[in-house]
Design an enzyme around this catalytic site. Structure first.
Site, PDB file in Angstrom:
ATOM      1  N   ARG A   1      -9.784 -11.843   3.595  1.00 51.23           N
ATOM      2  CA  ARG A   1     -10.863 -12.914   3.202  1.00 51.23           C
ATOM      3  C   ARG A   1     -10.103 -14.502   2.931  1.00 51.23           C
ATOM      4  O   ARG A   1     -10.685 -15.347   3.257  1.00 51.23           O
ATOM      5  CB  ARG A   1     -11.484 -12.630   1.421  1.00 51.23           C
ATOM      6  CG  ARG A   1     -10.477 -12.583   0.475  1.00 51.23           C
ATOM      7  CD  ARG A   1     -10.877 -11.882  -0.818  1.00 51.23           C
ATOM      8  NE  ARG A   1     -10.845 -10.425  -0.233  1.00 51.23           N
ATOM      9  CZ  ARG A   1     -11.196  -9.716  -1.335  1.00 51.23           C
ATOM     10  NH1 ARG A   1     -11.959 -10.114  -2.268  1.00 51.23           N
ATOM     11  NH2 ARG A   1     -11.297  -8.244  -1.040  1.00 51.23           N
TER      12      ARG A   1
ATOM     13  N   LYS B   1       0.834  -1.130  -0.030  1.00 53.96           N
ATOM     14  CA  LYS B   1      -0.101  -0.046  -0.016  1.00 53.96           C
ATOM     15  C   LYS B   1       0.974   1.439  -0.038  1.00 53.96           C
ATOM     16  O   LYS B   1       1.776   1.153   0.531  1.00 53.96           O
ATOM     17  CB  LYS B   1      -0.911   0.044   1.241  1.00 53.96           C
ATOM     18  CG  LYS B   1      -1.873  -1.109   1.413  1.00 53.96           C
ATOM     19  CD  LYS B   1      -2.512  -0.693   2.895  1.00 53.96           C
ATOM     20  CE  LYS B   1      -3.483  -1.785   3.041  1.00 53.96           C
ATOM     21  NZ  LYS B   1      -4.637  -1.988   2.397  1.00 53.96           N
TER      22      LYS B   1
END
Length: 460
Positions: A314, A240
């Site tokens: 996830r 990021k």
């Protein structure tokens, strides 16, 4: 800190809650000296406005709390908390004006004004204390307030002091408080016990990845809560930018909210069998980090192509959900700070949820209104299943294109729950700016709504 009501045996100042539109009618029924004092001080009943009225000896005889207009109250979660934050230190008891159907929520909001995250610096909280209003279950409200305080503390704590080790310690302390069973599968033992994706996501971090498990209760319907415990998320090798890492200490907000809900369930001694599963990891960068293009095999046996290492939540949830589903509980609920797409869809204030159970969705939506814990149902839109099927593996963890990002993440998770009713929350768990009863920082989203809805969803 412990958030509690004042003892009803304490001397208390009578507090009149004044609807702005009803202020003149209320004032006409008061003695001339009160009318003069209110007029002289310009009290209009605006939201958050307060006024102490002196008695014959000069000490406060009563107090007024502005409750605003119907339209103004609709914009604030806890309207009375605005006055609670403005009142001087003291003990107050509601004398009039508080609608009975709002008493519990407003009492909760008042208690939450006493929260401050003061671990690293002195912080001020409201000092005005409230005697529990008539008809309010004081113990229940205190339990909800302190569960919210737990959530906020966990989310607010920076990753240096809230890594997998510390998240485990917090869960273990909660288990110990209520006599729950506690177990941890850590490090390479994850591979031995077939949690390969939890291991893959967390193996590059200094603190080992782990699956935290807590069980409580021996009879009643079975409820399993699964919370995303990514204690910090760099994005992994799909790193990021700095601005996108600014709030990544809250990426364990799903775990925090699950622990808050578990605290409420156990403290209220609900007649159910509770299981809590938290995959706790840090998604870090190192030579052994999992890579874009890798194909992982999950606990369930489904293969997953890694098209973005920043879609790691996830993955860890999938292994935990597969374990949860093996026990075929009556209901599985997952909570995660999972996608930015959910924020684009509904903003920061609503907690989007997914379920195929229409009755449960309706019960939750009604409960959310009662609990002042707003949620919004999103669709498990089955035609989008093709978006998470890359061809080279069973599943794609980050479909290209960017459309329906929250829905595709939810569909991904649904693949791991086949034997149980399933509900998934894609929450934000953060308050960007202070509001009455809601301090800036970590926030619970969904636990009060779920607590209120559980009796209907599980026939308790």
């Amino acid at each position: 800190m412990t958030l509690t009501f004042a003892s009803p045996d304490q001397p208390a100042i009578a507090l009149h809650v004044i609807d702005q539109d009803a202020r003149d009618g209320w004032l006409e029924a008061q003695p001339p000296q009160v009318q003069a004092w209110v007029a002289a001080n310009g009290f209009t009943g605006a939201l958050g406005q307060v006024l102490l009225i002196p008695g014959a000896d000069g000490a406060p005889d009563r107090a007024l709390a502005g409750y605003g207009t119907t339209d103004r109250r609709a914009r604030v979660r806890f309207p009375l908390a605005a006055a609670a934050e403005a009142l001087p230190e003291g003990t107050y008891a509601i004398a009039s004006g508080l609608p009975a159907d709002r008493a519990e929520i407003e009492a909760l909001g008042w208690l939450l004004t006493g929260y401050a995250f003061d671990r690293y610096a002195t912080q001020s909280a409201a000092k005005a204390r409230l005697v529990a209003p008539d008809g309010v279950n004081a113990a229940r409200v205190e339990i909800m307030a302190n569960a919210e305080a737990l959530i906020r503390d966990l989310v607010n704590t920076p990753a240096a002091d809230m890594g997998p080790d510390q998240l485990q310690a917090a869960a273990e302390a909660l288990a110990g408080e209520f006599g729950a069973q506690f177990e941890v599968t850590r490090g390479d033992a994850l591979l031995e016990r077939n949690f390969p994706m939890i291991h893959a996501v967390g193996r590059a971090a200094e603190q080992a990845p782990r699956l935290i498990e807590m069980t409580w209760g021996t009879s009643g319907p079975k409820l399993t809560l699964v919370g995303k415990g990514v204690c910090f998320d760099t994005g992994g090798l799909d790193l990021k930018p700095a601005a996108a890492m600014g709030l990544m200490k809250k990426d364990m907000g799903g775990a925090a909210n699950v622990l808050g809900l578990a605290r409420m369930i156990m403290a209220l001694d609900l007649p159910l069998q509770l299981r809590v599963l938290i995959p706790a990891v840090e998604n870090a960068v190192a030579g052994n980090a999992f890579r874009p293009g890798d194909i992982l095999t999950s606990r369930k046996g489904l293969t997953v192509e890694i098209n973005n290492t920043d879609a790691e939540g996830r993955l860890v949830l999938a292994d935990a959900l597969a374990l949860a589903d093996e026990g075929a509980p009556d209901l599985v609920i997952s909570m995660a700070t999972l996608t930015g797409a959910a924020r684009v869809a509904v903003g920061a204030d609503l907690a989007p949820f997914y379920t195929d159970d229409d009755a449960a969705a309706q019960a939750l939506s009604q409960a959310a209104f009662q609990a002042a814990d707003p949620v919004w149902r999103m669709p498990f839109h089955t035609p989008y299943e093709t978006l998470i099927e890359p061809g080279i593996a069973d599943l794609d963890n980050a479909p290209a294109g960017g459309f329906a990002g929250s829905i595709t993440a939810a569909l991904f998770l649904r693949r791991f729950v086949e034997n149980s009713r399933y509900m998934h929350f894609d929450i934000y768990s953060w308050q960007k700016a202070k509001e009455p009863g809601r301090s800036k920082g970590g926030l619970g989203q969904g636990p009060r709504a779920l607590l209120t809805a559980l009796p209907g969803m599980l026939d308790l």
